[in-house]
Design a protein around this motif. Sequence first.
Motif, PDB file in Angstrom:
ATOM      1  N   GLN A   1       8.803 148.315  64.035  1.00 35.95           N
ATOM      2  CA  GLN A   1       8.864 148.502  65.481  1.00 35.95           C
ATOM      3  C   GLN A   1      10.184 149.139  65.893  1.00 35.95           C
ATOM      4  OE1 GLN A   1       8.050 144.370  66.435  1.00 35.95           O
ATOM      5  NE2 GLN A   1       6.093 144.911  67.396  1.00 35.95           N
TER       6      GLN A   1
ATOM      7  N   GLY B   1       9.923 152.775  65.136  1.00 35.18           N
ATOM      8  CA  GLY B   1       8.991 153.404  66.065  1.00 35.18           C
ATOM      9  C   GLY B   1       9.620 153.634  67.428  1.00 35.18           C
TER      10      GLY B   1
ATOM     11  N   LEU C   1       3.998 149.565  70.860  1.00 33.32           N
ATOM     12  CA  LEU C   1       4.142 149.084  69.483  1.00 33.32           C
ATOM     13  C   LEU C   1       4.034 147.568  69.363  1.00 33.32           C
ATOM     14  CD1 LEU C   1       7.067 151.447  68.412  1.00 33.32           C
ATOM     15  CD2 LEU C   1       4.729 151.521  67.550  1.00 33.32           C
TER      16      LEU C   1
END
Length: 277
Positions: A159, A162, A188
């Motif tokens: 995460q 991302g 996410l």
Amino acid sequence: MWDLFVAIVLGIVEGLTEFAPVSSTGHMILVDDMLLHSKELFPASVANSFKVVIQLGSILAVLVVFKDRFIDLLGLRRRSGAAASTSKGGRLKLAQVIVGLIPAGIAGVLFEDFIDEYLFSVETVLIGLVLGGILMIVADKFGPRSPSADTVDKISYKQAFGIGLFQCLGMWPGFSRSGSTISGGVLLGMSHRAAADFTFIMAVPIMAGATLISLYKHWADFTPEALPFFIAGFISAFVFALLSIRFFLKLIQKIKLTPFAIYRFVLAALIAVFLYI
């Protein structure tokens, strides 16, 4: 006195908008370029350096709000053995922040000259405001109702990376760094508050690095005549960033992102009216 008034107003604009997902760049264009005209008070280089200085005020505000978090991340707090063990297993780690910074760091090195040359225009800011607003609405609509990370301490390395990728969108003027990263975090699997916390924490090294480099390049602009202008803007940016960060962190969990997206659309329309009608 007019120059000090302009400095204070621009500092307020910076402080209120830098970390909210509404684009501080868009607001600077609307308030400064169309109403206050700071570049008429000083040479363009000084006016640009001023906008770098007031960012330092915003960065300082984040450090104050998240001081305990940064102390823990840097390992500066002494803990007992049991507390230290618990901390290692259940708190945000510096390595996760670094992972989140990697994509934008690489993109900045590769595309900085292109962005400076081709993307800093009113038209690109308008596009960024609208597209960023659409992303925020998408995040609210399609983000999971039960986030896997309801606090910043529960985010994964995946995460974090991302969110770093989404942060690259914030390099487009008007898109908003916080708007893109909070939206990305929600998509996410993070809660709005967790995504906002991580966004603010990541903002400090990125903004501090870019600001210090810019200050080094424009050190000659810090003349005795311009210094009161810089100081007034720095102080007002710090005070209002401090207030806005605390307020925003309480607000984001209640109203989510869509109201900010609507505000961005209205702002884009206002800028377009000022420029083209």
